[in-house]
Design an enzyme around this catalytic site. Structure first.
Site, mmCIF file in Angstrom:
data_model
loop_
_atom_site.group_PDB
_atom_site.id
_atom_site.type_symbol
_atom_site.label_atom_id
_atom_site.label_comp_id
_atom_site.label_asym_id
_atom_site.label_seq_id
_atom_site.Cartn_x
_atom_site.Cartn_y
_atom_site.Cartn_z
ATOM 1 C CG ASP A 1 47.790 -56.773 60.200
ATOM 2 O OD1 ASP A 1 48.644 -57.029 61.060
ATOM 3 O OD2 ASP A 1 47.965 -56.971 58.981
ATOM 4 C CG ASP B 1 53.665 -55.107 58.193
ATOM 5 O OD1 ASP B 1 53.893 -53.940 57.832
ATOM 6 O OD2 ASP B 1 54.269 -55.661 59.138
#
Length: 178
Positions: free
Chosen positions: A15, A17
């Site tokens: 991922d 952020d």
């Protein structure tokens, strides 16, 4: 593959952020991108092992009109400059209400990334900071590892099969099984 064989890890997806970079909500400014401590070392160690690395990111700010696709691309370019090169990028620009197949926790981006990398989903893992990251991995048949941050809900930590204190710990969990 025989039942006694453990699938070989060939790709680690992340991922963006809150996992690779400090989360700045709806960030369209590359100047605000800051790597999570230790991320570059972890990524370089995976590359040195010959593993593919990629990024999967929900960017609903595009659908909400808070970001343009060009702004997302410029932030991704900065992430790539700081932490790359990445073998694959997958971005979902849709809002949750759109019901697309790509937005995590749906498995679409995991499937697409694995297809583009030429690996089976069972040969991949996805590391993220919230439950939808882990659920996307599991829905695709990949291994999911949660690296909690202050934004991670307690229930997500309870529900995750694999939880690590940081990115280095997540990679240790992955490499133990390969």
């Amino acid at each position: 593959m025989e039942c006694s064989e453990t699938p070989r890890l060939r790709a680690v997806l992340f991922d963006r952020d809150g996992t690779l970079v400090v989360d700045v909500p709806y960030n369209g400014d590359p100047g605000l991108v800051r790597a999570v401590p230790g991320a570059k070392v972890v990524l370089d160690s995976l590359r040195a092992r010959g593993l593919a690395v990629g990024v999967l990111s929900n960017q609903s700010g595009v659908a909400r009109g808070l970001l343009t696709e060009a702004e997302v691309a410029s932030v991704n370019a900065r992430v790539d400059e700081l932490l790359g090169p990445f073998d694959v990028w997958e971005v979902c620009p849709h809002a949750e209400a759109d019901g697309c197949a790509c937005r995590k926790p749906a498995p679409g981006m995991v499937h697409s990334a694995c297809r583009r990398l030429g690996v089976h989903t069972f040969e991949a893992a996805l590391i993220g900071d919230i439950g939808s990251d882990v659920r996307a991995a599991e829905a695709a048949g990949a291994k999911g590892i949660l690296v909690p941050t202050p934004a991670t809900r307690a229930q997500e930590i309870i529900e995750a099969r694999l939880v690590a204190r940081d990115l280095a710990g997540a990679v240790e969990l992955l490499l133990e099984g390969s």
